[in-house]
Design a protein around this motif. Structure first.
Motif, PDB file in Angstrom:
ATOM      1  N   SER A  12      10.567  43.782  -9.205  1.00 11.89           N
ATOM      2  CA  SER A  12       9.805  44.575 -10.273  1.00 11.89           C
ATOM      3  C   SER A  12       8.448  44.083 -10.440  1.00 11.89           C
ATOM      4  O   SER A  12       8.701  42.534 -10.669  1.00 11.89           O
ATOM      5  CB  SER A  12      10.625  44.858 -11.546  1.00 11.89           C
ATOM      6  OG  SER A  12       9.976  45.407 -12.422  1.00 11.89           O
ATOM      7  N   THR A  32       9.406  52.769  -8.164  1.00 14.02           N
ATOM      8  CA  THR A  32       8.892  52.153  -9.689  1.00 14.02           C
ATOM      9  C   THR A  32      10.178  51.531 -10.270  1.00 14.02           C
ATOM     10  O   THR A  32      11.388  52.084 -10.355  1.00 14.02           O
ATOM     11  CB  THR A  32       8.288  53.122 -10.526  1.00 14.02           C
ATOM     12  OG1 THR A  32       9.020  54.090 -10.692  1.00 14.02           O
ATOM     13  CG2 THR A  32       6.944  53.539  -9.693  1.00 14.02           C
ATOM     14  N   CYS A  33       9.929  50.607 -11.145  1.00 14.59           N
ATOM     15  CA  CYS A  33      10.773  50.114 -12.062  1.00 14.59           C
ATOM     16  C   CYS A  33      10.077  49.737 -13.366  1.00 14.59           C
ATOM     17  O   CYS A  33       9.320  48.843 -13.311  1.00 14.59           O
ATOM     18  CB  CYS A  33      11.375  48.365 -11.255  1.00 14.59           C
ATOM     19  SG  CYS A  33      12.746  47.874 -12.376  1.00 14.59           S
ATOM     20  N   GLY A  34      10.809  50.075 -14.551  1.00 12.94           N
ATOM     21  CA  GLY A  34      10.063  50.112 -15.571  1.00 12.94           C
ATOM     22  C   GLY A  34       8.713  50.525 -15.975  1.00 12.94           C
ATOM     23  O   GLY A  34       8.076  50.362 -16.645  1.00 12.94           O
ATOM     24  N   GLY A  35       8.451  51.742 -14.980  1.00 13.18           N
ATOM     25  CA  GLY A  35       7.174  52.425 -15.020  1.00 13.18           C
ATOM     26  C   GLY A  35       6.246  51.858 -14.321  1.00 13.18           C
ATOM     27  O   GLY A  35       4.993  52.594 -14.134  1.00 13.18           O
ATOM     28  N   GLU A  52       7.359  49.847 -19.551  1.00 14.27           N
ATOM     29  CA  GLU A  52       7.151  50.892 -20.600  1.00 14.27           C
ATOM     30  C   GLU A  52       8.555  51.546 -21.143  1.00 14.27           C
ATOM     31  O   GLU A  52       9.689  51.089 -20.476  1.00 14.27           O
ATOM     32  CB  GLU A  52       6.890  52.356 -19.717  1.00 14.27           C
ATOM     33  CG  GLU A  52       5.520  52.086 -19.065  1.00 14.27           C
ATOM     34  CD  GLU A  52       5.034  53.254 -18.055  1.00 14.27           C
ATOM     35  OE1 GLU A  52       5.648  54.393 -18.287  1.00 14.27           O
ATOM     36  OE2 GLU A  52       4.145  53.110 -17.415  1.00 14.27           O
ATOM     37  N   HIS A  55      11.029  53.835 -19.488  1.00 15.69           N
ATOM     38  CA  HIS A  55      11.807  53.219 -18.451  1.00 15.69           C
ATOM     39  C   HIS A  55      12.423  51.882 -18.310  1.00 15.69           C
ATOM     40  O   HIS A  55      12.412  51.112 -17.442  1.00 15.69           O
ATOM     41  CB  HIS A  55      10.781  53.075 -17.330  1.00 15.69           C
ATOM     42  CG  HIS A  55       9.953  54.527 -17.052  1.00 15.69           C
ATOM     43  ND1 HIS A  55      10.277  55.635 -16.108  1.00 15.69           N
ATOM     44  CD2 HIS A  55       8.732  54.900 -17.538  1.00 15.69           C
ATOM     45  CE1 HIS A  55       9.541  56.480 -16.220  1.00 15.69           C
ATOM     46  NE2 HIS A  55       8.547  56.129 -16.927  1.00 15.69           N
ATOM     47  N   GLY A  82      14.273  46.962 -16.703  1.00 15.99           N
ATOM     48  CA  GLY A  82      13.592  48.301 -16.349  1.00 15.99           C
ATOM     49  C   GLY A  82      14.702  49.074 -15.595  1.00 15.99           C
ATOM     50  O   GLY A  82      15.608  48.670 -14.791  1.00 15.99           O
ATOM     51  N   SER A  83      14.380  50.335 -15.593  1.00 18.08           N
ATOM     52  CA  SER A  83      15.142  51.417 -14.597  1.00 18.08           C
ATOM     53  C   SER A  83      14.155  51.844 -13.467  1.00 18.08           C
ATOM     54  O   SER A  83      13.150  51.989 -13.729  1.00 18.08           O
ATOM     55  CB  SER A  83      15.709  52.577 -15.668  1.00 18.08           C
ATOM     56  OG  SER A  83      14.705  52.965 -16.338  1.00 18.08           O
ATOM     57  N   SER A  85      13.020  54.532 -10.391  1.00 15.20           N
ATOM     58  CA  SER A  85      12.872  55.805 -10.008  1.00 15.20           C
ATOM     59  C   SER A  85      12.073  55.754  -8.552  1.00 15.20           C
ATOM     60  O   SER A  85      11.504  54.810  -8.025  1.00 15.20           O
ATOM     61  CB  SER A  85      11.716  56.371 -11.058  1.00 15.20           C
ATOM     62  OG  SER A  85      12.130  56.487 -12.371  1.00 15.20           O
ATOM     63  N   PRO A  90      14.316  59.878 -11.506  1.00 17.02           N
ATOM     64  CA  PRO A  90      15.124  58.619 -11.806  1.00 17.02           C
ATOM     65  C   PRO A  90      16.534  58.328 -10.759  1.00 17.02           C
ATOM     66  O   PRO A  90      16.920  59.317 -10.442  1.00 17.02           O
ATOM     67  CB  PRO A  90      15.691  58.900 -13.100  1.00 17.02           C
ATOM     68  CG  PRO A  90      15.438  60.151 -13.627  1.00 17.02           C
ATOM     69  CD  PRO A  90      14.316  60.757 -12.457  1.00 17.02           C
TER      70      PRO A  90
END
Length: 103
Positions: A12, A32-35, A52, A55, A82-83, A85, A90
């Motif tokens: 990330s 993406t991770c955390g936007g 973000e 996210h 972070g999450s 996507s 997601p």
């Protein structure tokens, strides 16, 4: 965007999350991770990027993350805030398959 191949390792740009691609359909995708777009392990994160809040669901070490069709599978090798996507969709944690009962 990059072609996702099994064994590819990414990190990330906005948190400590690191992943490895386990299974992939072999197409180009934006992870993406955390936007923010994930980077190759050796790449340096650009200055000024921030996590973000939309996210910030977190990622858990040792969990496998899959897309809705389960065509893409990622292993989280280092957890973070972070999450993740793929192409704006997601990723969810892969659920264990139920074993048949041994009556």
């Amino acid at each position: 965007m990059r072609v996702l191949k099994p064994g590819l390792r990414l990190k990330s740009a906005v948190c400590s999350t690191e992943i490895m691609v386990i299974r992939s359909p072999g197409v180009e995708a934006l992870i993406t991770c955390g936007g923010a777009e994930m980077l190759a392990i050796a790449e340096a994160a650009p200055a000024g990027l921030k996590l973000e809040q939309a996210h910030a669901g977190g990622s858990l070490i040792g969990k496998r993350y899959v897309d809705a069709a389960e065509a893409l599978e990622l292993l989280c090798t280092k957890g973070g805030e972070g999450s993740m996507s793929v192409d704006g969709q997601p990723l969810g944690i892969k659920q264990a398959k139920a074993l048949p009962s041994s009556d």
